[in-house]
Write a protein that holds these residues in place. Sequence first.
Motif, PDB file in Angstrom:
ATOM      1  N   ALA A  60     -61.192 -22.813  13.194  1.00 14.89           N
ATOM      2  CA  ALA A  60     -59.964 -22.575  13.214  1.00 14.89           C
ATOM      3  C   ALA A  60     -59.243 -22.081  14.477  1.00 14.89           C
ATOM      4  N   PRO A  61     -59.140 -22.831  15.552  1.00 13.51           N
ATOM      5  CA  PRO A  61     -58.488 -22.152  16.710  1.00 13.51           C
ATOM      6  C   PRO A  61     -57.301 -21.545  16.904  1.00 13.51           C
ATOM      7  N   PRO A  62     -57.035 -20.377  17.118  1.00 13.12           N
ATOM      8  CA  PRO A  62     -55.628 -19.987  17.327  1.00 13.12           C
ATOM      9  C   PRO A  62     -54.685 -20.893  18.058  1.00 13.12           C
ATOM     10  N   SER A  63     -53.333 -20.734  17.920  1.00 13.78           N
ATOM     11  CA  SER A  63     -52.519 -21.665  18.864  1.00 13.78           C
ATOM     12  C   SER A  63     -52.626 -21.128  20.336  1.00 13.78           C
ATOM     13  N   HIS A  64     -52.593 -21.893  21.139  1.00 12.31           N
ATOM     14  CA  HIS A  64     -52.239 -21.665  22.474  1.00 12.31           C
ATOM     15  C   HIS A  64     -51.028 -21.101  23.105  1.00 12.31           C
ATOM     16  N   ARG A  93     -51.326 -11.089  13.200  1.00  9.90           N
ATOM     17  CA  ARG A  93     -52.512 -11.045  12.438  1.00  9.90           C
ATOM     18  C   ARG A  93     -53.899 -10.686  13.131  1.00  9.90           C
ATOM     19  N   LEU A  94     -53.967 -11.378  14.474  1.00  8.38           N
ATOM     20  CA  LEU A  94     -55.182 -11.072  15.180  1.00  8.38           C
ATOM     21  C   LEU A  94     -55.254  -9.951  16.012  1.00  8.38           C
ATOM     22  N   VAL A  95     -53.977  -9.390  16.287  1.00  4.13           N
ATOM     23  CA  VAL A  95     -53.863  -8.162  16.845  1.00  4.13           C
ATOM     24  C   VAL A  95     -54.438  -6.923  15.781  1.00  4.13           C
ATOM     25  N   ALA A  96     -53.699  -7.287  14.510  1.00  7.54           N
ATOM     26  CA  ALA A  96     -54.048  -6.332  13.329  1.00  7.54           C
ATOM     27  C   ALA A  96     -55.508  -6.143  13.173  1.00  7.54           C
ATOM     28  N   GLU A  97     -56.184  -7.308  13.272  1.00  9.52           N
ATOM     29  CA  GLU A  97     -57.759  -7.253  13.225  1.00  9.52           C
ATOM     30  C   GLU A  97     -58.395  -6.454  14.109  1.00  9.52           C
ATOM     31  N   MET A 115     -65.884 -19.338  28.925  1.00  7.50           N
ATOM     32  CA  MET A 115     -65.940 -19.205  27.406  1.00  7.50           C
ATOM     33  C   MET A 115     -65.281 -20.453  26.768  1.00  7.50           C
ATOM     34  N   PRO A 116     -65.333 -20.797  25.701  1.00  7.38           N
ATOM     35  CA  PRO A 116     -64.825 -21.707  24.848  1.00  7.38           C
ATOM     36  C   PRO A 116     -63.211 -21.692  24.836  1.00  7.38           C
ATOM     37  N   ALA A 117     -62.847 -22.859  24.815  1.00  6.82           N
ATOM     38  CA  ALA A 117     -61.273 -22.893  24.705  1.00  6.82           C
ATOM     39  C   ALA A 117     -60.505 -21.977  23.545  1.00  6.82           C
ATOM     40  N   PRO A 118     -60.993 -22.053  22.309  1.00  4.99           N
ATOM     41  CA  PRO A 118     -60.576 -21.568  21.345  1.00  4.99           C
ATOM     42  C   PRO A 118     -60.770 -20.059  21.313  1.00  4.99           C
ATOM     43  N   LEU A 119     -61.845 -19.465  21.960  1.00  5.25           N
ATOM     44  CA  LEU A 119     -61.918 -18.055  22.195  1.00  5.25           C
ATOM     45  C   LEU A 119     -60.890 -17.422  23.208  1.00  5.25           C
ATOM     46  N   LYS A 120     -60.532 -18.298  24.197  1.00  3.82           N
ATOM     47  CA  LYS A 120     -59.514 -18.043  25.126  1.00  3.82           C
ATOM     48  C   LYS A 120     -58.244 -17.823  24.749  1.00  3.82           C
ATOM     49  N   ALA A 121     -58.052 -18.889  23.671  1.00  3.76           N
ATOM     50  CA  ALA A 121     -56.720 -18.969  22.943  1.00  3.76           C
ATOM     51  C   ALA A 121     -56.523 -17.537  22.209  1.00  3.76           C
ATOM     52  N   TRP A 122     -57.781 -16.998  21.531  1.00  3.98           N
ATOM     53  CA  TRP A 122     -57.861 -15.764  20.755  1.00  3.98           C
ATOM     54  C   TRP A 122     -57.349 -14.725  21.613  1.00  3.98           C
ATOM     55  N   LEU A 123     -58.175 -14.666  22.962  1.00  6.69           N
ATOM     56  CA  LEU A 123     -57.901 -13.564  23.795  1.00  6.69           C
ATOM     57  C   LEU A 123     -56.279 -13.503  24.176  1.00  6.69           C
ATOM     58  N   ASP A 124     -55.976 -14.731  24.643  1.00 12.42           N
ATOM     59  CA  ASP A 124     -54.338 -14.677  25.060  1.00 12.42           C
ATOM     60  C   ASP A 124     -53.459 -14.186  23.977  1.00 12.42           C
ATOM     61  N   ASN A 125     -53.985 -14.102  22.693  1.00 12.81           N
ATOM     62  CA  ASN A 125     -52.837 -13.986  21.703  1.00 12.81           C
ATOM     63  C   ASN A 125     -53.056 -12.266  21.235  1.00 12.81           C
ATOM     64  N   ILE A 126     -54.258 -11.704  21.728  1.00 12.22           N
ATOM     65  CA  ILE A 126     -54.172 -10.333  21.614  1.00 12.22           C
ATOM     66  C   ILE A 126     -54.009  -9.554  22.624  1.00 12.22           C
ATOM     67  N   VAL A 127     -53.922 -10.185  23.834  1.00 12.75           N
ATOM     68  CA  VAL A 127     -53.521  -9.446  24.876  1.00 12.75           C
ATOM     69  C   VAL A 127     -51.819  -9.223  25.020  1.00 12.75           C
ATOM     70  N   ARG A 128     -51.383  -8.345  24.419  1.00 13.66           N
ATOM     71  CA  ARG A 128     -49.698  -8.364  24.287  1.00 13.66           C
ATOM     72  C   ARG A 128     -49.052  -7.195  24.906  1.00 13.66           C
ATOM     73  N   VAL A 129     -48.199  -7.310  25.649  1.00 11.63           N
ATOM     74  CA  VAL A 129     -47.111  -6.269  26.308  1.00 11.63           C
ATOM     75  C   VAL A 129     -46.632  -5.429  25.096  1.00 11.63           C
ATOM     76  N   GLY A 130     -46.668  -4.266  25.128  1.00 11.65           N
ATOM     77  CA  GLY A 130     -46.117  -3.210  24.177  1.00 11.65           C
ATOM     78  C   GLY A 130     -46.728  -3.213  23.103  1.00 11.65           C
ATOM     79  N   VAL A 131     -47.891  -3.946  22.699  1.00 14.18           N
ATOM     80  CA  VAL A 131     -48.663  -3.885  21.713  1.00 14.18           C
ATOM     81  C   VAL A 131     -50.208  -3.517  21.906  1.00 14.18           C
ATOM     82  N   ALA A 183     -63.191  -7.939  31.160  1.00 10.57           N
ATOM     83  CA  ALA A 183     -62.098  -7.414  31.897  1.00 10.57           C
ATOM     84  C   ALA A 183     -60.896  -7.222  31.202  1.00 10.57           C
ATOM     85  N   PRO A 184     -60.301  -8.471  30.464  1.00  9.15           N
ATOM     86  CA  PRO A 184     -58.958  -8.217  29.736  1.00  9.15           C
ATOM     87  C   PRO A 184     -59.219  -7.317  28.521  1.00  9.15           C
TER      88      PRO A 184
END
Length: 236
Positions: A60-64, A93-97, A115-131, A183-184
């Motif tokens: 279940a890949p996260p949205s890009h 939700r991903l950040v909360a986990e 890394m696989p594209a779905p894992l990069k999508a997860w990474l991009d979703n959890i690196v959040r300014v102000g969060v 790194a991220p």
Amino acid sequence: MNALEKSRLRILHIDSSARLSLSGQDRHGSHSRRLSARLTSRWSSARPQDDVVYRDVGVAPPSHVDADWIAAAFSPPGRRSDEQRARLAESDRLVAELVAADLVVVGAPMYNFGMPAPLKAWLDNIVRVGVTFGFDRARAGEPYWPMLSPGKRLIILGARGDYGYDPGGRQADVNFVEAGLKAPLAYIGLRDADSIAVEFDEFADERLARSIAAAESRVDALVDRLLADLEERLPV
């Protein structure tokens, strides 16, 4: 609260391989899933009180990240529209986990040196300014700072078709899996990290068998070490 409740930890277990079964059980099974399953199983056997939250981004890949996501993430929370809040709901939700986790276990096979594209999508979703990281251009010195609480640990469990990708190896300079995750994640505060990988998958000979055995032995030793360290710090 009793001692058991005080020492209860949360494990975030993420798999990302496109191969859905485990090597050793299926001819075309995943080595990274095999290692991550072994680690979490050994941990749970030793500490059944701990919670394991499982997320399979390979299934279940996260949205890009797209223009709407960026506009929403960089808008002040109080000024976001309903549509923007909805666009960030999955990221929230991903950040909360991640925020709730004490140990983050990531199965990360190497695809085309990264890394696989779905894992990069997860990474991009959890690196959040102000969060998960802060930014203030007027801040003296470093304008960026991590926002995750200290004490979390990252374990990356990988698999590679070729060999020599570890530090000092013949292809270490093109291993963008561990660096691309460490790194991220360090940037947002997850700075304690270990990594273990199976190599020689494409060779499918005794070298692969030895690499699997060595990786599993390292996983077992890592779990034993982390549990010993934990026993010194927490009531169990």
